[in-house]
Design an enzyme around this catalytic site. Structure first.
Site, PDB file in Angstrom:
ATOM      1  N   ALA A 112       8.686  10.890   6.693  1.00 46.07           N
ATOM      2  CA  ALA A 112       9.759   9.900   6.852  1.00 46.07           C
ATOM      3  C   ALA A 112       9.849   9.032   5.597  1.00 46.07           C
ATOM      4  CB  ALA A 112       9.525   9.037   8.083  1.00 46.07           C
ATOM      5  N   PHE A 113      10.989   8.349   5.443  1.00 45.86           N
ATOM      6  CA  PHE A 113      11.251   7.679   4.160  1.00 45.86           C
ATOM      7  C   PHE A 113      10.294   6.530   3.875  1.00 45.86           C
ATOM      8  CE2 PHE A 113      13.175   3.441   4.056  1.00 45.86           C
ATOM      9  CZ  PHE A 113      13.295   3.157   5.399  1.00 45.86           C
ATOM     10  N   LYS A 114       9.660   5.988   4.916  1.00 41.73           N
ATOM     11  CA  LYS A 114       8.761   4.855   4.691  1.00 41.73           C
ATOM     12  C   LYS A 114       7.596   5.231   3.764  1.00 41.73           C
ATOM     13  CE  LYS A 114       9.965   2.162   8.737  1.00 41.73           C
ATOM     14  NZ  LYS A 114      11.013   3.069   9.300  1.00 41.73           N
ATOM     15  N   ASP A 115       7.305   6.523   3.658  1.00 37.18           N
ATOM     16  CA  ASP A 115       6.249   6.967   2.745  1.00 37.18           C
ATOM     17  C   ASP A 115       6.525   6.543   1.303  1.00 37.18           C
ATOM     18  OD1 ASP A 115       4.643   8.302   4.612  1.00 37.18           O
ATOM     19  OD2 ASP A 115       5.840  10.131   4.463  1.00 37.18           O
ATOM     20  N   LEU A 118       5.351   3.035   1.198  1.00 43.60           N
ATOM     21  CA  LEU A 118       3.973   2.799   1.643  1.00 43.60           C
ATOM     22  C   LEU A 118       2.937   3.585   0.854  1.00 43.60           C
ATOM     23  CD1 LEU A 118       4.585   2.256   5.424  1.00 43.60           C
ATOM     24  CD2 LEU A 118       3.368   0.695   3.891  1.00 43.60           C
TER      25      LEU A 118
END
Ligand code: PLP
Length: 501
Positions: A112-115, A118
């Site tokens: 997911a794009f939060k990677d 993060l």
């Protein structure tokens, strides 16, 4: 570059301090006092850069207190290996159909794009400590309803000088999400299942943050709590990079001529991702409309249509769970810029939001929002229909969040007939939300009697694409985390973890 609070009552700080503190003491969000600009010539020269080099050039404009060689090292550590990002482009662009493109933000370790943010944040945080002579160990506490917790675990895994403790509700994460967390590797990662729902876990973490006894125990052990949530500037700045990359990549592929306008569509929850697009636009990237796509939790759609933010409405649980949000925290930063840094006005609106759950923009501010943004939402049926339509018309399978974006773009096009090319931020892999995606493609019969792990294979067949490495064989991996506690025991669990590790 100085960072100021959106509420105007805290002193300006450096980037390192903004990232270390997370939220400003006056309750506002740290944001750049001014948005840096690139000339068109400077942007055109970026056509030569790969993702890592581009990240360095953009981050350097904001993180002026971080030495360039350190930035380069951090960017490499976050993005450069295939265990981190499955593709060297990090955020590859693919073509949906004529003038419509996907910015694939889901090739990181948790799909997911939060990677993208993060993976970098842990380095930004630990370097911020070095730059401010803070020698404490960082203890990240996260309460998660699924995506953020796993992405944070992967980001902080084995990063020296940090520990991460994630609490997830026993009932309320998907099978895949549960296994992603329970099999988490790393010698500094701790995962605890809470007997309760997400609110129980979140309230527990909030209590721990402000518990004076806990604070004292931490101080004695030279440790400090921190959070990895999306209001931290360190989570926002890495996201600006991929909008530049997407635009430049379209030019390199001959789909755009440099200087042409491009619309961007962003499936939105907390307003972080689309705010990064706004920054890119303000910095000089030729983006035209920013299309803000919501699900049935359509606070932002109404806000962009009439300038009235009103969270007093029912909350819906949808098939795009990462966008089930009624308070989009990062909007506060946008208000700061469109009011010309009028922190009194921003403070007043935020006060009204807290007390009455609503506020109304003045005409001037509202006009500025309308000029840049378009807002729309999709119902659950429309979201599923969009998945189906993209499969049949473009032979591509998109996830539920991306489908919200596609559905809203269709509405936008019908309403405006705007022929400007568009780039849709694809925020998650369809394999991550496979039950809904298979249901959209093959009907309820397609998911009958299958668990989420079996559905990975079903979706691979239906889509003709491979199961992402990060999700493959997940149900056969050994479970590494066994802690379970009641909400009122969360503090004691943190004490136990910190004492014994
Ligand atoms: C978090 C998330 C979003 C929403 O992004 P915001 O930055 O909160 O607006 C959209 N899609 C997916 C898959 C997410 O995980």
């Amino acid at each position: 570059m100085k960072f100021v609070s959106t509420r105007g009552k805290s002193p300006a700080v450096s980037a390192a301090e903004a990232i270390l503190n997370g939220i400003a003491p006056d309750g506002g969000l740290y944001t750049p006092a001014e948005i840096p600009q690139f000339s068109q010539v400077e942007i055109q020269q970026m056509l030569k850069l790969n993702y890592l080099e581009l990240a360095e050039v953009i981050l350097a404009r904001f993180l002026t207190d971080y030495p360039l060689t350190d930035l380069r090292q951090m960017i490499n550590a976050a993005y450069a290996s295939p265990e981190k990002f499955a593709t060297p482009e990090v955020a590859p662009v693919s073509k949906l159909r004529h003038k419509q493109y996907l910015l694939e933000l889901f090739h990181g370790p948790t799909c997911a794009f939060k990677d993208v943010a993060l993976q970098l944040l842990p380095y930004l945080l630990t370097k911020a400590q070095v730059l401010t002579n803070d020698e404490r160990e960082i203890v990240i506490l996260v309460a998660t309803s699924g995506d953020t917790g796993k992405a944070a675990l992967e980001g902080f895994k084995d990063v020296p000088g940090t520990k991460i403790i994630v609490f997830f509700p026993q009932e309320g994460v998907s099978q895949i999400q549960r296994m992603q967390m329970l099999t988490q590797a790393g010698n500094n990662t701790f995962v605890v299942s809470v007997k309760g729902n997400f609110d129980d876990a979140q309230n527990g973490v909030k209590r721990i943050f402000v518990d004076p006894q806990m604070q004292q125990a931490l101080a004695e052990h030279k440790q400090a709590f921190s959070s990895a949530n999306s209001i931290n500037w360190g989570r926002l700045v890495p996201q600006i990079v991929y909008y530049f990359f997407g635009y430049l990549e379209l030019c390199r592929k001959g789909e755009l001529t440099f200087g042409d306008p491009l619309n961007v569509v962003v499936p939105t929850g907390n307003f972080g991702n689309i705010l990064a697009a706004y920054f890119a636009r303000e910095m000089g990237l030729p983006l035209a409309k920013l299309i803000c796509a919501s699900n049935s939790n359509n606070v932002l759609t109404d806000f962009i249509r009439d300038g009235h933010y009103n969270r007093n409405r029912p909350f819906y649980t949808t098939v795009s769970p990462s966008m089930d949000i009624l308070i989009s925290s990062n909007l506060e930063r946008l208000l700061f810029y469109i009011t010309g840094a009028n922190t009194n006005l921003v403070s007043q609106w935020m006060e009204e939001l807290k007390d009455q759950g609503e506020y109304q923009l003045d005409q001037t501010s509202f006009a500025k929002i309308k000029e840049v943004f378009y807002g729309g939402f999709t119902t659950e049926d429309r979201t599923l229909a969009a998945i189906n339509q993209v499969k049949h018309e473009c032979n591509m399978v998109i996830d539920t969040h991306t489908a919200v974006g596609q559905g809203v773009y269709e509405q936008y096009y019908q309403a405006t007939k705007d022929e400007t090319p568009m780039l849709l931020a694809s925020t998650a892999s369809p394999f991550k939300f496979n039950a809904t995606v298979v249901k959209a493609l093959a009907g309820t019969a397609g998911i009958a009697n299958k668990d989420e792990f079996e559905l990975l294979d079903t979706l691979a067949e239906l889509s003709g694409t491979a199961i992402p490495q990060a999700l493959k064989g997940l149900n056969e991996q050994p479970i590494k985390h066994h802690r379970v506690c009641a909400p009122e025991e969360m503090g004691a669990v943190v004490q136990e973890i910190l004492r014994n590790n």
